[in-house]
Design a protein around this motif. Structure first.
Motif, PDB file in Angstrom:
ATOM      1  N   ALA A   1       0.820  -1.216   0.000  1.00 29.23           N
ATOM      2  CA  ALA A   1       0.000   0.000   0.000  1.00 29.23           C
ATOM      3  C   ALA A   1       0.852   1.263   0.000  1.00 29.23           C
ATOM      4  N   GLN A   2       0.352   2.286  -0.678  1.00 20.75           N
ATOM      5  CA  GLN A   2       0.934   3.615  -0.610  1.00 20.75           C
ATOM      6  C   GLN A   2       0.211   4.372   0.505  1.00 20.75           C
ATOM      7  N   PRO A   3       0.945   4.870   1.500  1.00 23.03           N
ATOM      8  CA  PRO A   3       0.340   5.361   2.736  1.00 23.03           C
ATOM      9  C   PRO A   3      -0.803   6.346   2.554  1.00 23.03           C
TER      10      PRO A   3
ATOM     11  N   ALA B   1      -4.863   4.795   1.867  1.00 20.64           N
ATOM     12  CA  ALA B   1      -5.210   4.837   3.290  1.00 20.64           C
ATOM     13  C   ALA B   1      -6.479   4.055   3.625  1.00 20.64           C
ATOM     14  N   PRO B   2      -7.553   4.143   2.819  1.00 20.65           N
ATOM     15  CA  PRO B   2      -8.748   3.336   3.147  1.00 20.65           C
ATOM     16  C   PRO B   2      -8.462   1.837   3.200  1.00 20.65           C
ATOM     17  N   SER B   3      -7.627   1.368   2.258  1.00 16.86           N
ATOM     18  CA  SER B   3      -7.283  -0.060   2.260  1.00 16.86           C
ATOM     19  C   SER B   3      -6.404  -0.412   3.457  1.00 16.86           C
ATOM     20  N   VAL B   4      -5.550   0.514   3.854  1.00 19.60           N
ATOM     21  CA  VAL B   4      -4.703   0.275   5.025  1.00 19.60           C
ATOM     22  C   VAL B   4      -5.567   0.164   6.277  1.00 19.60           C
TER      23      VAL B   4
ATOM     24  N   ALA C   1      -4.242   1.254  15.538  1.00 15.99           N
ATOM     25  CA  ALA C   1      -3.674   1.854  14.321  1.00 15.99           C
ATOM     26  C   ALA C   1      -4.783   2.202  13.334  1.00 15.99           C
ATOM     27  N   ALA C   2      -5.746   1.313  13.193  1.00 13.67           N
ATOM     28  CA  ALA C   2      -6.881   1.582  12.299  1.00 13.67           C
ATOM     29  C   ALA C   2      -7.670   2.793  12.780  1.00 13.67           C
TER      30      ALA C   2
END
Length: 368
Positions: free
Chosen positions: A129-131, A135-138, A164-165
């Motif tokens: 993931a790209q931060p 972000a939604p996927s993270v 973290a979420a």
């Protein structure tokens, strides 16, 4: 995390392969294929398209390993989807295959392979993931990671993932995910027997979700609150809250979980026939392996209560070699012990109950 896990990427896969008795085992083939796909993904994320376009033989070997998974296994198609995503667009960013990875991880969860699923979610978070863009996927991956660790009774890791979420969701102004995180933290408290803390968090989450007009999240919070009521012995309240939750839940898996909890409360209220019927349906048809196991354990308890030794032994034999998560294993030992006591097998009852005590103590399952 041990030093070995730090040094060896995808350690849970190597561990799972070591525990599998034979290379002819379907689980061995699917685990090996998953490991090869993830290692190829790691190299692609690190070195770029050349890993795919300049090394056709290695890609062919990985693809061959996926085709060796049994045709009837959903993991075959899910893994092939990840691999095809890499092969079709090797110049793309690795984040392009996040949807396929998420689907694969969810398939592992359905198959009760939580350690492997957690590894996939960790891969998404830390390698793919790209931060900012993703972000939604993270956030979703952190939530799913916490759920996997909860199933494995890794409380500290689960807490860290949920926090973290929630923190990332709060930074983005994502109210829905913030409440989801709160509900998950409450579920951790319930699992560990801290019911007052869980109740406090959930009452706040229910009010927050209702104010925000988030029907699905409100239903999730109601379901979690119903679980707390059940653990407190408030079975009528638990059933009422669970039925309210059903009205707002759209996902079949979530609805199956609610129905399992309603059946459990029915049993505690003495409605044994209704509870048995519901658990028999779920044991046969629930999408999640976890729920099928849970209903089988409930049927084990019901058989002991009915003094039906033949049914008790049938359910016990079906569970004795199952790789149950800790939260179910401790209940399996407990209800097996209770059943042996009912049937006059006192030595075996003591052995099973001692196993329940030691397992619960080891993993801080305080209520049990």
């Amino acid at each position: 995390m041990t030093d070995t896990q730090v040094r060896l990427p995808h350690f849970p896969y190597f561990e799972a392969l070591a525990k599998t008795s034979s290379e002819d085992d379907p689980d061995w083939r699917s685990t090996k294929a998953g490991l090869l796909v993830l290692r190829l993904l790691d190299n692609w994320a690190m070195w770029g398209a050349e890993v795919i376009t300049g090394n056709e033989w290695s890609v062919h070997v990985v693809r061959r390993s996926v085709t060796l998974i049994d045709d009837g296994s959903p993991l075959r198609g899910l893994l092939m989807s990840v691999l095809d995503g890499m092969r079709k667009s090797p110049e793309s960013a690795p984040s392009e295959v996040i949807p396929q990875l998420m689907a694969y991880a969810r398939g592992l969860e359905f198959d009760a392979k939580w350690a492997l699923a957690a590894d996939v979610y960790e891969t998404i978070i830390h390698k793919v993931a790209q931060p900012v863009v993703d972000a939604p996927s993270v956030i979703k991956s952190y939530m799913a990671l916490g759920a996997c660790y909860r199933m494995l009774a890794n409380w500290n890791e689960a807490t860290a993932a949920y926090k973290a979420a929630g923190s990332l969701a709060k930074l983005r102004g994502d109210t829905e995910s913030v409440i989801r995180s709160e509900i998950s933290m409450a579920n951790l408290s319930t699992s560990r027997g801290n019911l007052p803390q869980a109740e406090k968090i959930l009452d706040r989450a229910i009010a927050h979700a209702e104010t925000a007009g988030l029907e699905e999240i409100h239903a999730m919070a109601l379901h979690a609150r119903a679980e707390v009521a059940h653990h407190r012995g408030q079975y009528t309240l638990a059933i009422r809250l669970a039925y309210q939750a059903l009205n707002g839940l759209s996902q079949p898996v979530a609805r199956d979980r609610v129905l399992a909890d309603i059946a459990a409360s029915f049993f505690e209220l003495g409605l044994t026939d209704a509870a048995r019927d519901a658990h028999m349906i779920l044991a046969a048809t629930a999408q999640e392996q976890y729920l099928r196991w849970l209903s089988a354990i409930n049927l084990l308890e019901i058989a002991a209560t009915d003094r039906n030794q033949a049914a008790f032994e049938q359910y016990r034999h079906g569970l004795v070699n199952a790789p149950l998560p800790v939260s179910l294993l401790v209940h399996y030992h407990y209800y097996t012990g209770q059943g042996y006591r009912v049937f006059g097998k006192i030595d075996m009852a003591i052995q099973s109950l001692e196993a329940a005590v030691s397992t619960a103590a080891k993993h801080n399952l305080n209520e049990v």
